[in-house]
Structures are given as C-alpha cells and as structure tokens.
Design an enzyme around this catalytic site. Sequence first.
Site, PDB file in Angstrom:
ATOM      1  N   GLU A 299      37.926  -7.089  40.835  1.00  0.00           N
ATOM      2  CA  GLU A 299      37.731  -5.664  41.122  1.00  0.00           C
ATOM      3  C   GLU A 299      37.493  -5.479  42.616  1.00  0.00           C
ATOM      4  OE1 GLU A 299      36.336  -3.438  37.379  1.00  0.00           O
ATOM      5  OE2 GLU A 299      34.566  -4.195  38.380  1.00  0.00           O
TER       6      GLU A 299
ATOM      7  N   GLY B 289      36.198   3.447  41.422  1.00  0.00           N
ATOM      8  CA  GLY B 289      35.736   4.838  41.392  1.00  0.00           C
ATOM      9  C   GLY B 289      36.232   5.675  42.558  1.00  0.00           C
TER      10      GLY B 289
ATOM     11  N   HIS C  75      28.889  -7.297  38.077  1.00  0.00           N
ATOM     12  CA  HIS C  75      29.674  -6.152  38.544  1.00  0.00           C
ATOM     13  C   HIS C  75      29.270  -5.818  39.981  1.00  0.00           C
ATOM     14  CE1 HIS C  75      31.114  -2.048  38.953  1.00  0.00           C
ATOM     15  NE2 HIS C  75      31.975  -2.340  37.997  1.00  0.00           N
TER      16      HIS C  75
ATOM     17  N   LYS D 287      29.398   2.209  32.316  1.00  0.00           N
ATOM     18  CA  LYS D 287      28.352   2.358  33.330  1.00  0.00           C
ATOM     19  C   LYS D 287      27.182   3.163  32.749  1.00  0.00           C
ATOM     20  CE  LYS D 287      31.875   1.712  36.739  1.00  0.00           C
ATOM     21  NZ  LYS D 287      32.361   1.867  38.094  1.00  0.00           N
TER      22      LYS D 287
ATOM     23  N   SER E 155      40.014   1.861  39.482  1.00  0.00           N
ATOM     24  CA  SER E 155      40.868   3.052  39.329  1.00  0.00           C
ATOM     25  C   SER E 155      42.099   2.810  38.452  1.00  0.00           C
ATOM     26  CB  SER E 155      41.262   3.612  40.696  1.00  0.00           C
ATOM     27  OG  SER E 155      40.103   3.979  41.426  1.00  0.00           O
TER      28      SER E 155
ATOM     29  N   ASN F 177      34.190  -0.128  30.805  1.00  0.00           N
ATOM     30  CA  ASN F 177      32.841  -0.222  31.364  1.00  0.00           C
ATOM     31  C   ASN F 177      32.321   1.200  31.530  1.00  0.00           C
ATOM     32  OD1 ASN F 177      30.558  -0.590  32.889  1.00  0.00           O
ATOM     33  ND2 ASN F 177      31.627  -1.251  34.747  1.00  0.00           N
TER      34      ASN F 177
ATOM     35  N   GLU G 211      28.612  -3.158  41.407  1.00  0.00           N
ATOM     36  CA  GLU G 211      27.481  -2.214  41.533  1.00  0.00           C
ATOM     37  C   GLU G 211      26.154  -2.948  41.351  1.00  0.00           C
ATOM     38  OE1 GLU G 211      28.978   0.562  38.677  1.00  0.00           O
ATOM     39  OE2 GLU G 211      30.557   1.113  40.088  1.00  0.00           O
TER      40      GLU G 211
HETATM   41  P1  PGA Z   1      36.848   2.633  37.856  1.00  0.00           P
HETATM   42  O1  PGA Z   1      35.705   1.504  37.647  1.00  0.00           O
HETATM   43  O2  PGA Z   1      37.910   2.355  36.821  1.00  0.00           O
HETATM   44  O3  PGA Z   1      36.133   3.934  37.626  1.00  0.00           O
HETATM   45  O4  PGA Z   1      37.359   2.485  39.237  1.00  0.00           O
HETATM   46  C1  PGA Z   1      36.036   0.178  37.346  1.00  0.00           C
HETATM   47  C2  PGA Z   1      34.795  -0.659  37.243  1.00  0.00           C
HETATM   48  O5  PGA Z   1      33.830  -0.420  37.990  1.00  0.00           O
HETATM   49  O6  PGA Z   1      34.718  -1.583  36.408  1.00  0.00           O
END
Ligand code: PGA
Length: 255
Positions: free
Chosen positions: A167, A173, A95, A11, A213, A9, A97
């Site tokens: 997640e 992140g 997601h 983003k 992560s 992903n 976000e």
């Molecule tokens: P990350 O993000 O691996 O940077 O923690 C995962 C995601 O948001 O799908």
Amino acid sequence: MRKIIIAGNWKMYKTSLEAIELVTLLKREVVDNAAVDIVVCPPFTALADVRDTLSESNVGLGAQNLYWEDSGAFTGEVSAPMLKDLGVAYVIIGHSERRQFFGETDETVNKKIRAALHHGLLPIVCIGESLAQREQNRTMDVIRTQCEGSLKGLTEDEMRKLIIAYEPVWAIGTGKTATPQQAQEVHKFIRELLGEMFGSDCAAGVRIQYGGSVKPENTKDLMSQPDIDGALVGGASLKSDSFSLIIKNSSDIKK
Ligand code: PGA
C-alpha cells in the site's frame, strides 16, 4: 496457483447496526462467488455482529489489529486468542495508519505476526512507501527494510500463510492510485525479495495484495498484473455496491 483475495478494511467506520446492514447486502451480492476469497475487517466492536450475519456465507472475517501478548495488564488492547474466540480468521497487521499514528514499527509488526500465526490467524501484513520516499527514489529500499524487519525469523511454512499488502502511503485515501505498472514493479520486487528470503517456491505461492484507492473502475487493470493477487480496499469497501463490484471485476482473472 494463487487465488485472488479481496479484503475490505473498514478502519474506524460503522457502528454495529451499520455493519450488519452493510454485510447483509454484501453477502447477497457475492453469494455465488467462489472465484475470489472475500474478507471484511470491521472495527473490533462490530466483529461479533458481523460474524453472526455472515455465518454460513463465503465472506471471511478479519480484524484490523491485535496485540502480541495473549493476556495481561495492557489496557485497551485485544489479543490473538480473543480474536480467535470471536471467530476471526484474518488480521491486518502494520497498516500505514498504525505505523504513522500509533508508533508501530517493523519490530512490533514482527511480534504481532508471530502472535497471529501462533494462534492460527492469517496475517495481512501491510508495507509501502511514503510520497517523500518515492520522490527520493527510495521505494525499493523502504520495501526491503520493511520486509526484512517485519518478516524476520519466520519459517517458510509460516510465510506461506501470510498475505502481503503493498500500500503506497501516497495512494491511501487520496484518490491517487498507483498505475498498474507502478504497482506491478513493486509487487515483482516484493516477490523477488521473498524469493531471496524464503526460496522461490514459497515466494511464488504468496499472495500480494495492492491497496490504495482501489475502486471498481481500476480493479481489472490492477488485478490483471502478473504479481497482483488481490486488493486491500478502504473507502470503497464501505458500500456494498462498490465493494461487490470490485469483487466481481476480479472474478475472472486467473493467476
Ligand atoms: P483506500 O484505503 O482504499 O481508502 O485508499 C486502503 C487502505 O488503507 O487499506
């Protein structure tokens, strides 16, 4: 048997040129890998260039969002037929976000899943609890509500096409990964819940990714858990060396 699926992903990162550079390297690194389903989800603006760069490769193309109507006066939105037309196969839906910053709810996630399936896109549906919810011991309740709301009214056949991404919001992140045991506990719960909703045969076939992560160093331990069938990778998918190592480290794990 469930084939491991590793999706990146991206983003809101990468211009078209940067995206082409990344997938040019990536496809070379993973060219011989048939053990894992590999997907990249660039921003909308880079989808066409990434598709062209990936043609004839074993890396699938995904989008990060869609709108549920096919067309209409919805300024700024992109529909499932538009994604299909671009050669997109997968789409991330709900997601955290998008839930946090763009007002997505289980109800809108449900509409988006239906639109995606109707047009032959494979949804990667994200669920997960916040830190406060985990600390209040509400993780399983939150997961239940999200699954019941997001997957409402789907048929067993439709459910078989879906990929779930668990997640935990506190792990996205932040560099804080759920331990393999913490993740497995929730994945197992999700599979049982899917069993209640769609029957255990269907649930046994659904792939459930972990996200938050994920990096090369923690991939093997996570993917070795019985109910973890892949990863949705953010930060570590933005470089071909770390993303291809995650893929490589997942390759000899069988479910
Ligand atoms: P990350 O993000 O691996 O940077 O923690 C995962 C995601 O948001 O799908």
